[in-house]
Design an enzyme around this catalytic site. Structure first.
Site, mmCIF file in Angstrom:
data_model
loop_
_atom_site.group_PDB
_atom_site.id
_atom_site.type_symbol
_atom_site.label_atom_id
_atom_site.label_comp_id
_atom_site.label_asym_id
_atom_site.label_seq_id
_atom_site.Cartn_x
_atom_site.Cartn_y
_atom_site.Cartn_z
ATOM 1 N N ASP A 465 0.826 -1.210 0.000
ATOM 2 C CA ASP A 465 0.000 0.000 0.000
ATOM 3 C C ASP A 465 0.861 1.261 0.000
ATOM 4 O OD1 ASP A 465 0.888 -0.797 2.554
ATOM 5 O OD2 ASP A 465 -0.562 0.513 3.515
ATOM 6 N N ARG A 469 6.019 4.226 5.582
ATOM 7 C CA ARG A 469 5.660 4.212 7.004
ATOM 8 C C ARG A 469 5.688 2.786 7.557
ATOM 9 N NH1 ARG A 469 -0.104 6.000 5.225
ATOM 10 N NH2 ARG A 469 -1.268 4.040 5.086
ATOM 11 N N ASP A 470 5.226 2.641 8.790
ATOM 12 C CA ASP A 470 5.256 1.338 9.462
ATOM 13 C C ASP A 470 4.059 0.488 9.020
ATOM 14 O OD1 ASP A 470 3.424 3.028 10.605
ATOM 15 O OD2 ASP A 470 3.855 2.454 12.679
ATOM 16 N N GLU A 471 4.034 0.155 7.741
ATOM 17 C CA GLU A 471 2.927 -0.647 7.187
ATOM 18 C C GLU A 471 3.474 -1.491 6.033
ATOM 19 O OE1 GLU A 471 -1.736 0.031 5.938
ATOM 20 O OE2 GLU A 471 -0.581 1.654 6.838
ATOM 21 N N ASP A 478 -6.258 -2.662 -2.402
ATOM 22 C CA ASP A 478 -5.417 -1.819 -3.246
ATOM 23 C C ASP A 478 -4.976 -2.580 -4.496
ATOM 24 O OD1 ASP A 478 -5.331 -1.149 -0.412
ATOM 25 O OD2 ASP A 478 -4.020 0.485 -0.992
ATOM 26 N N TRP A 529 -12.093 -5.981 -0.783
ATOM 27 C CA TRP A 529 -10.745 -6.401 -0.397
ATOM 28 C C TRP A 529 -10.610 -7.903 -0.674
ATOM 29 C CZ3 TRP A 529 -12.243 -1.724 0.497
ATOM 30 C CH2 TRP A 529 -11.314 -0.718 0.802
ATOM 31 N N GLU A 740 -2.084 9.086 -1.211
ATOM 32 C CA GLU A 740 -3.123 8.300 -0.551
ATOM 33 C C GLU A 740 -4.410 9.112 -0.383
ATOM 34 O OE1 GLU A 740 -3.566 5.520 3.469
ATOM 35 O OE2 GLU A 740 -1.948 6.995 3.334
ATOM 36 N N HIS A 761 1.194 5.997 -2.962
ATOM 37 C CA HIS A 761 0.128 5.047 -2.642
ATOM 38 C C HIS A 761 -0.689 4.861 -3.912
ATOM 39 C CE1 HIS A 761 -3.260 3.332 -0.400
ATOM 40 N NE2 HIS A 761 -2.502 3.334 0.683
#
Length: 972
Positions: A465, A469-471, A478, A529, A740, A761
């Site tokens: 995604d 960052r922390d992802e 997506d 999703w 995003e 994103h």
């Protein structure tokens, strides 16, 4: 040279793949011809073991078939660790026979678990703590005899690994073995190391870091998700010229230590102390007497699979564009592009000098580097020098998403950095670019570049995604909204094959699908999703004709639909459970991420869509009972949807843009009701001043639905908006990737939020699908996938776009659709690959007006069918390059209509004389309107020589302004 020849031979999508564990690989090829309308009538394919084709492993003989994609190898059973050479010749519809193609090959890996002689190993935990942060070093020395014919390493790791052999880096792959559902599937890689070995003492070394296996993942800072110990499995198979073989394996005789990588995490970066380098650690003769022992890890071999997708690599480099000194006093380098990868730098400094690089995507409104949207991710690299003349370093087991880099501790930086000492290394899965797009509008062209950069930055082994960052997780929603755009831009067959196998592996026993693949977060089975389980394999099939992947994924696709069917009390509705809805929809409530469109409408619409695609998949696979079953289910869901959400007067009960988009896109209404809902959607856009309010679910389809239901001009205006919210708003703010949030940076320079505000994103980059297929007009007849039957239908409209061109390198070859329009003429250039045909629609054309390279279309070679339609002229053409041009009928009608009024207007001699001063020849009105528009009308009529009365002057102004508006309106 033969005018019929073959090129771009591939095996399982790849050229000369090393290390396949597929028993019956598929072969494809492309054909070049100097004649239009060329098709393949037959082929012959030969496979041998030694490349001379004297002793054949398999020979198809003369095979009558037009198939040139995914020809399945059906020869004798393949052997492990063996290279197979192949070549092809074809016959065409003009009676010609090609020469044999150039020889291509594939090489097998290990088919049986029993062929693995190696064992999983890890440093002895009594000596080296498995939880320690430094990367491990492991090594082994061994002796070989002379006469090495070939040598292959088969290797994988739990954690990330990098190999060295006799002091040389093995291969170019990064972040190996990639990220899979490790508890069920672990990829291993194959390396040709023949040239790195000697007939005497050799040494092999491996570095190991935590990576995705046991490092920190997700915003919850989870660790050890798959295991608590790093490990490596490696087998070196050597074959000598005398026919003997030898195997070197990982076992307890290996030794272990730590080295200069003191810390390495995907989110947080890397710390490297060059003073701790152990020089020669992967060379023979190194003193490893102080190194520790290794132990065997109890990990299964049955989960091993050979590398499925392309490797992650450094694919290009970028030079920094500028050095900034921010208002806060920080030294920051600007790469000029939001990229994903790492910085490599060189430095000359005393030993112990610490240099720190901290990476970020944007500057704040004051011009300071902004780290807030990284959340817990540190994105920091630290390097401590060893004190040699010139040192070079780039992190090994991490990557960053960034445009700006804050530099601390670099020697002499107070006097200005030397940009030549820094370079950005772009990292992503090494996919081949297959598509591009450009128009007459530079902002749209930048948008296209942003879409491609967004895809590259987020296709780092899995479709993530965001990369900063922390992802950085493989969100299913997506991936499914973007996949069609993705497969146009890049060859993504292996990439999505690998990811879909992990989706299938992580799918729940109930048929539910986790939010992210590989699954490392809590929660599952949201509409749109989880539908990735159906939409993604179907889209791969459309792009590449890959029916094998459909067959493989069919149980997963079916399980997802049946999971939905089992929810709630009504098997034809989905009105239970948690859903992300129209995520980040702009019609949401204040401080909410969830759009205003009801979950039940979205969920039931996607339920219908996945059911229809499952039915269509059953047709491809000839599953007769399922065709009937899922066709009936689709129509029952559709009936429920109409009863629940359509009013008695034929309007949609939910008044959001997204509700209208999904209803139309998924064919949930027909006839007059469809027309009414399309009209209402258009009105919703108009009432919002040509701006969208859609989120993740509605946005990908919005423009497609408008164009396909008679409102293409509205869709074009949506694309060309540059005020919030719009695609070009971020471009106007200097974006080089897709954001995003529509307002990630607000008009005043402030940020949407720190919480969830990625500037890379790709989801909203799904607009690319509409740009290629509708604006440029390059599409396919989906009944013949992989662009076997191409559809070229550019939607020419809107004065802002006078040119569009798109190129796609399909499995059959290069396809081009390029149009240009002036007030007088429309030009359409088309390129169609051999072994395909295309329906070409020339908008607003008349048969008698069309020329193709100077000839009337009835005389041009390669054109098989010509029909006048309401939309223009429809042609069926064979392969080749075509250039059509014809009169812009709409432009001419406008000019003639306006000229009639101009004649009356110009009857006033004084007016004519004044206008002639500015535009010579205006008294001859035919063809002059465009020139008249080149000057401000008011400036003309207020000429100081004018003796017009005030009333006459005002009338002239009104008439000229009216003519200008009429011209603009009609020419759109």
């Amino acid at each position: 040279m033969n005018s019929l020849n073959l090129y771009d031979l591939t095996c399982e999508y790849r050229k000369n793949p090393l290390g396949l564990d597929i028993n019956n690989p598929r072969l494809s090829w492309k054909i070049h011809s100097d004649r239009r309308g060329t098709t393949q009538l037959a082929y012959q394919l030969q496979v041998c073991l030694n490349g001379d084709f004297e002793e054949l492993q398999w020979d198809t003989g003369f095979t009558e078939s037009e198939q040139s994609l995914h020809i399945v190898y059906e020869g004798p059973e393949l052997k492990s660790g063996t290279r197979y050479y192949y070549r092809i010749k074809v016959w065409d519809n003009f009676g010609r026979q090609s020469d044999w193609s150039e020889t291509a090959w594939w090489e097998t890996a290990l088919f049986e678990t029993s062929e693995w002689k190696a064992e999983w190993i890890s440093p002895n935990p009594r000596d080296i703590d498995p939880a320690s942060e430094p990367a491990f070093l492991l090594r082994k020395e061994f002796n070989l005899k002379d006469g090495i014919e070939s040598a292959r390493i088969y290797a994988t790791g739990v954690g990330l690994y990098e190999l060295h052999l006799n002091g040389e880096r093995v291969g170019e792959d990064l972040l190996s073995p990639g990220w899979t559902s490790y508890s069920k599937r672990i990829q291993y890689q194959t390396y040709d190391v023949t040239s790195l070995l000697t007939g005497k003492t050799n040494a092999i070394g491996a570095m190991l870091a935590d990576g995705w296996y046991k490092g920190e993942l997700s915003w919850d800072c989870k660790r050890n998700i798959y295991g608590e110990k790093r490990g490596i499995l490696l087998q070196l198979n050597i074959r000598y010229m005398d026919g003997t073989e030898e195997v070197i394996v990982t076992d307890q005789t290996w030794k272990a230590s730590t080295g200069p990588i003191l810390y390495s995490e995907l989110y947080h970066g890397e710390t490297y102390d060059a003073r701790l380098e152990q020089r020669g650690w992967s060379k023979p003769g190194f003193n490893d007497s102080k190194w520790k022992g290794c132990v065997i890890l109890d990990l299964p071999l049955k989960n091993l699979v050979a590398q499925e997708n392309n490797a992650t690599r450094v694919t290009e480099t970028i030079k920094p564009q500028a050095v900034l000194i921010t208002p806060a006093g920080d030294t920051v380098i600007d790469m000029g592009q939001n990229m994903v990868g790492r910085i490599r730098f060189t430095v000359n400094a005393p030993a112990g000098t610490k240099i720190t690089l901290t990476h970020a995507e944007v500057l704040d409104k004051d011009g300071n580097i902004y780290f807030g949207n990284l959340r817990a991710a540190k994105q920091t690299v630290e390097y401590i020098t060893k004190g040699e003349e010139m040192e070079s370093y780039a992190p090994v087991f991490t990557f960053q998403g960034f445009r700006y880099v804050k530099i601390e501790g670099y020697p002499g930086q107070e006097n200005g950095l030397e940009l030549d000492h820094f370079v950005g290394e772009v990292i992503y899965t090494d996919m081949v670019q297959t598509g591009d797009f450009e128009t007459s509008n530079p902002l749209v062209n930048q948008l296209q570049q942003n879409i491609k950069w967004g895809q590259r930055g987020n296709f780092v082994d899995v479709p993530t995604d965001c990369p900063q960052r922390d992802e950085r997780l493989g969100w299913t929603g997506d991936a499914q909204v973007f996949i069609r755009t993705a497969l146009f831009n890049y060859q993504g067959g292996p990439f999505f094959t690998k990811w879909l196998r992990d989706l299938k592996a992580d799918q729940l026993p109930s048929g539910g699908v986790p939010f992210v693949i590989p699954n490392v977060v809590d929660g599952d089975s949201s509409a749109a999703w989880g539908d990735a389980a159906v939409i993604c394999p179907w889209t791969v099939y459309l792009a590449y004709g890959d029916s094998r992947l459909l067959e493989e994924q069919y149980p997963s696709m079916q399980a997802w639909v049946e999971y939905i069917r089992a929810q709630g009390e009504n098997e034809f509705a989905w009105n239970t459970g948690f859903h992300f809805g129209d995520w980040l929809g702009l019609d949401s409530k204040e401080d909410s991420y969830f759009g205003a469109t009801p979950d039940e409408l979205i969920a039931t619409a996607f339920y219908a869509y996945s059911t229809r695609l499952l039915r269509d998949t059953a047709k491809v696979l000839n599953k007769m009972d399922d065709i009937k079953r899922y066709d009936e289910l689709f129509h029952r869901i559709k009936k429920y949807f109409k009863n629940e959400f359509i009013t008695p007067l034929g309007r949609l009960a939910v008044t959001t843009q997204t509700a209208h988009v999904l209803t139309l896109m998924f064919d949930l209404v027909d006839g007059k009701i469809r027309e009414r809902i399309a009209y209402d959607l258009n009105q919703l856009v108009l009432e919002n001043d040509y701006h969208l309010t859609t989120g993740f679910v509605g946005t990908p389809y919005l423009n497609l639905v408008l164009s396909n239901n008679g409102y293409h001009e509205t869709a074009v205006k949506l694309l060309l908006q540059d005020t919030y919210p719009s695609w070009l708003y971020s471009v106007s703010k200097g974006a080089t990737t897709i954001w995003e949030h529509w307002d990630g940076i607000k008009e005043d320079g402030s940020f949407w939020s720190d919480d969830m505000n990625s500037f890379n994103h790709y989801a909203y980059g799904a607009i690319g699908d509409w740009m290629y297929r509708v604006v440029a007009g390059l599409d396919m007849d989906e009944s013949e996938p992989a662009y076997k039957r191409i559809r070229i239908h550019p939607r020419i409209g809107g004065k802002e776009l006078t040119y569009a061109r798109t190129i796609h390198e399909s499995m059959y070859g290069r396809i081009v659709s390029s149009w240009n329009i002036t007030h007088e003429e429309v030009t359409l250039e088309v390129e169609i690959p051999v072994n395909t045909t295309a329906q070409v629609i020339l908008p607003f054309a008349k048969k008698g007006d069309i020329k193709e390279n100077g000839l009337g279309i009835t005389k041009a070679e390669g054109i098989f069918d010509i029909n006048q339609t309401e939309k223009g002229v429809s042609l069926v053409v064979g392969s080749g390059h075509y250039r059509f041009y014809y009169r812009n009928e709409r432009g001419f009608k406008t000019i003639y209509s306006v000229n009639t009024k101009l004649i009356d207007l110009l009857a006033h001699k004084e007016t004519t004389r004044i206008l002639e001063t500015y535009i010579p020849g205006i008294s001859n009105p035919h063809g002059q309107l465009a020139r008249l528009k080149a000057e401000p009308i008011q400036k003309l009529v207020y000429h100081p020589m004018s003796k017009l009365t005030e009333d006459r002057l005002n009338t002239l102004i009104e008439d000229l302004n009216a003519l200008e508006k009429e011209f603009d309106t009609v020419c759109q």
